[in-house]
Scaffold this active site. Sequence first.
Site, PDB file in Angstrom:
ATOM      1  N   TRP A  35       0.844  -1.204   0.000  1.00  0.00           N
ATOM      2  CA  TRP A  35       0.000   0.000   0.000  1.00  0.00           C
ATOM      3  C   TRP A  35       0.872   1.246   0.000  1.00  0.00           C
ATOM      4  O   TRP A  35       1.982   1.244   0.493  1.00  0.00           O
ATOM      5  CB  TRP A  35      -0.938  -0.004   1.209  1.00  0.00           C
ATOM      6  CG  TRP A  35      -0.252   0.105   2.550  1.00  0.00           C
ATOM      7  CD1 TRP A  35       0.174  -0.925   3.335  1.00  0.00           C
ATOM      8  CD2 TRP A  35       0.079   1.314   3.260  1.00  0.00           C
ATOM      9  NE1 TRP A  35       0.753  -0.447   4.491  1.00  0.00           N
ATOM     10  CE2 TRP A  35       0.705   0.926   4.475  1.00  0.00           C
ATOM     11  CE3 TRP A  35      -0.091   2.673   2.998  1.00  0.00           C
ATOM     12  CZ2 TRP A  35       1.162   1.853   5.414  1.00  0.00           C
ATOM     13  CZ3 TRP A  35       0.361   3.600   3.936  1.00  0.00           C
ATOM     14  CH2 TRP A  35       0.970   3.186   5.130  1.00  0.00           C
ATOM     15  N   GLU A  78       6.579   8.626  14.290  1.00  0.00           N
ATOM     16  CA  GLU A  78       6.826   7.936  13.017  1.00  0.00           C
ATOM     17  C   GLU A  78       7.705   8.786  12.097  1.00  0.00           C
ATOM     18  O   GLU A  78       8.539   8.252  11.354  1.00  0.00           O
ATOM     19  CB  GLU A  78       5.498   7.630  12.318  1.00  0.00           C
ATOM     20  CG  GLU A  78       4.601   6.635  13.035  1.00  0.00           C
ATOM     21  CD  GLU A  78       5.091   5.201  12.927  1.00  0.00           C
ATOM     22  OE1 GLU A  78       6.096   4.943  12.245  1.00  0.00           O
ATOM     23  OE2 GLU A  78       4.457   4.322  13.541  1.00  0.00           O
ATOM     24  N   GLU A 113       8.506   1.564   6.868  1.00  0.00           N
ATOM     25  CA  GLU A 113       8.166   2.474   7.956  1.00  0.00           C
ATOM     26  C   GLU A 113       7.954   3.904   7.454  1.00  0.00           C
ATOM     27  O   GLU A 113       7.153   4.654   8.012  1.00  0.00           O
ATOM     28  CB  GLU A 113       9.271   2.463   9.012  1.00  0.00           C
ATOM     29  CG  GLU A 113       9.316   1.210   9.872  1.00  0.00           C
ATOM     30  CD  GLU A 113       8.256   1.234  10.965  1.00  0.00           C
ATOM     31  OE1 GLU A 113       7.755   2.329  11.297  1.00  0.00           O
ATOM     32  OE2 GLU A 113       7.926   0.156  11.493  1.00  0.00           O
ATOM     33  N   HIS A 116       4.458   5.303   6.997  1.00  0.00           N
ATOM     34  CA  HIS A 116       3.596   5.580   8.152  1.00  0.00           C
ATOM     35  C   HIS A 116       3.546   7.076   8.453  1.00  0.00           C
ATOM     36  O   HIS A 116       2.460   7.650   8.607  1.00  0.00           O
ATOM     37  CB  HIS A 116       4.098   4.814   9.380  1.00  0.00           C
ATOM     38  CG  HIS A 116       4.127   3.334   9.196  1.00  0.00           C
ATOM     39  ND1 HIS A 116       4.715   2.464  10.106  1.00  0.00           N
ATOM     40  CD2 HIS A 116       3.648   2.556   8.195  1.00  0.00           C
ATOM     41  CE1 HIS A 116       4.595   1.234   9.670  1.00  0.00           C
ATOM     42  NE2 HIS A 116       3.949   1.262   8.514  1.00  0.00           N
ATOM     43  N   GLU A 166       8.101  -2.156  18.542  1.00  0.00           N
ATOM     44  CA  GLU A 166       7.172  -2.435  17.442  1.00  0.00           C
ATOM     45  C   GLU A 166       5.846  -2.970  17.986  1.00  0.00           C
ATOM     46  O   GLU A 166       4.772  -2.666  17.448  1.00  0.00           O
ATOM     47  CB  GLU A 166       7.782  -3.438  16.460  1.00  0.00           C
ATOM     48  CG  GLU A 166       9.016  -2.929  15.714  1.00  0.00           C
ATOM     49  CD  GLU A 166       8.687  -2.007  14.548  1.00  0.00           C
ATOM     50  OE1 GLU A 166       7.597  -1.407  14.540  1.00  0.00           O
ATOM     51  OE2 GLU A 166       9.529  -1.884  13.654  1.00  0.00           O
ATOM     52  N   THR A 169       3.985   0.144  19.357  1.00  0.00           N
ATOM     53  CA  THR A 169       3.387   0.988  18.318  1.00  0.00           C
ATOM     54  C   THR A 169       2.193   0.296  17.665  1.00  0.00           C
ATOM     55  O   THR A 169       1.222   0.951  17.278  1.00  0.00           O
ATOM     56  CB  THR A 169       4.418   1.380  17.244  1.00  0.00           C
ATOM     57  OG1 THR A 169       5.081   0.216  16.758  1.00  0.00           O
ATOM     58  CG2 THR A 169       5.455   2.333  17.813  1.00  0.00           C
ATOM     59  N   ASP A 198       1.395  -3.310   9.739  1.00  0.00           N
ATOM     60  CA  ASP A 198       2.823  -3.251   9.406  1.00  0.00           C
ATOM     61  C   ASP A 198       3.674  -3.435  10.662  1.00  0.00           C
ATOM     62  O   ASP A 198       4.660  -4.176  10.666  1.00  0.00           O
ATOM     63  CB  ASP A 198       3.174  -1.898   8.782  1.00  0.00           C
ATOM     64  CG  ASP A 198       2.914  -1.843   7.288  1.00  0.00           C
ATOM     65  OD1 ASP A 198       2.435  -2.846   6.729  1.00  0.00           O
ATOM     66  OD2 ASP A 198       3.201  -0.789   6.687  1.00  0.00           O
ATOM     67  N   GLU A 199       3.304  -2.721  11.734  1.00  0.00           N
ATOM     68  CA  GLU A 199       4.084  -2.789  12.966  1.00  0.00           C
ATOM     69  C   GLU A 199       4.086  -4.209  13.533  1.00  0.00           C
ATOM     70  O   GLU A 199       5.093  -4.668  14.089  1.00  0.00           O
ATOM     71  CB  GLU A 199       3.521  -1.807  14.007  1.00  0.00           C
ATOM     72  CG  GLU A 199       3.433  -0.361  13.560  1.00  0.00           C
ATOM     73  CD  GLU A 199       4.790   0.310  13.384  1.00  0.00           C
ATOM     74  OE1 GLU A 199       5.827  -0.375  13.355  1.00  0.00           O
ATOM     75  OE2 GLU A 199       4.805   1.550  13.289  1.00  0.00           O
ATOM     76  N   HIS A 202       6.611  -6.218  11.593  1.00  0.00           N
ATOM     77  CA  HIS A 202       7.975  -5.835  11.953  1.00  0.00           C
ATOM     78  C   HIS A 202       8.348  -6.376  13.338  1.00  0.00           C
ATOM     79  O   HIS A 202       9.488  -6.804  13.559  1.00  0.00           O
ATOM     80  CB  HIS A 202       8.116  -4.318  11.924  1.00  0.00           C
ATOM     81  CG  HIS A 202       7.871  -3.733  10.577  1.00  0.00           C
ATOM     82  ND1 HIS A 202       7.639  -2.390  10.362  1.00  0.00           N
ATOM     83  CD2 HIS A 202       7.825  -4.315   9.340  1.00  0.00           C
ATOM     84  CE1 HIS A 202       7.470  -2.164   9.075  1.00  0.00           C
ATOM     85  NE2 HIS A 202       7.571  -3.315   8.431  1.00  0.00           N
TER      86      HIS A 202
END
Length: 326
Positions: A35, A78, A113, A116, A166, A169, A198-199, A202
């Site tokens: 995305w 971020e 990252e 974000h 991570e 967040t 995503d976090e 990660h």
Amino acid sequence: MQQALTPTRQEVMMFLEKEVEQEGYNFLSPIETNWQPSELLPVTSAENFQEELKVLQGQAENLDYDLLAVLVGDTITEEALPTYETWLGALDGVYKNPKSPWMKWIRMWTAEENRHGDVLNRYLYLSGRIDMPKFEASTQFLIADGFDLETNNDPYRTFVYTSFQELATNISHRRVATLSKKCGNTLLSRICGIVAADEARHANAYKTFISRIFELDTNEMMLAFEDMMRKKIVMPAQCLRELNEKINTFSNFSDAAQRLGVYTPMDYVNIMRELIEHWNIEGLRELKENGERARDYVMALPDRMARLADRMKMPDKELQFSWIIA
């Protein structure tokens, strides 16, 4: 003080390069299918931009003050990505040349990252509720000031930090998504939910790196884990400050997050418990005497901190932030 890089650490990090190159990218998404921020927000060149902007700003009006303050603080955190990439790239046993597997991983992680801060920044800009120069100055302050993780360039300690952070967040963005949805802000809820996903990926990557280090260098990894838990995991936004303000912005930001239940002391405790379970600390073998003592300390710590968290008074005073247009 013990040197951050021992021969064993050097060997472990070099050995793990092969696995990072072969499997590390499983925790990242291909750029071709990932995305992008412009896909989640109104596009200025689109014919229906004005209509979509009106919907976005209408939904943003329903965000309460604390939630907006937490969103701004999360966004600034971020946006301070250059700081994080710098200290990851400088770790002992990680940087050897720009084409090493570890450096490739760090660049790919940074690339994911980076979106974000981009998407959240653009949302805040379009919302019409933020004093953008003051918000942007806080971002610049945070990058310029930097912060000390107290990891001494040690990859073991640093990967404990990144595993923890991570997860933290992920919790924060996920809960902002939930609260936004309750306010009727479906767009922001979707954005924060995607960032949270995503976090989570990660976090799984860094947790996996630590799992392998525990297998390869059990006692040293246990000592590093204990050391980070004794120091406590400091948040990246600990140096957060506002333009021309002499107040503890990070403290006020944390209070707002606690009032909303976005991130609380019990979340810190629960992350510790998750990491202890994931890394099977209780079942570790081949620990030396100092490693056994370290394990005993870590195993007892969550319950001790939970008792302290239960006694903490929730901050109830709503404070003002210069970033937000009244």
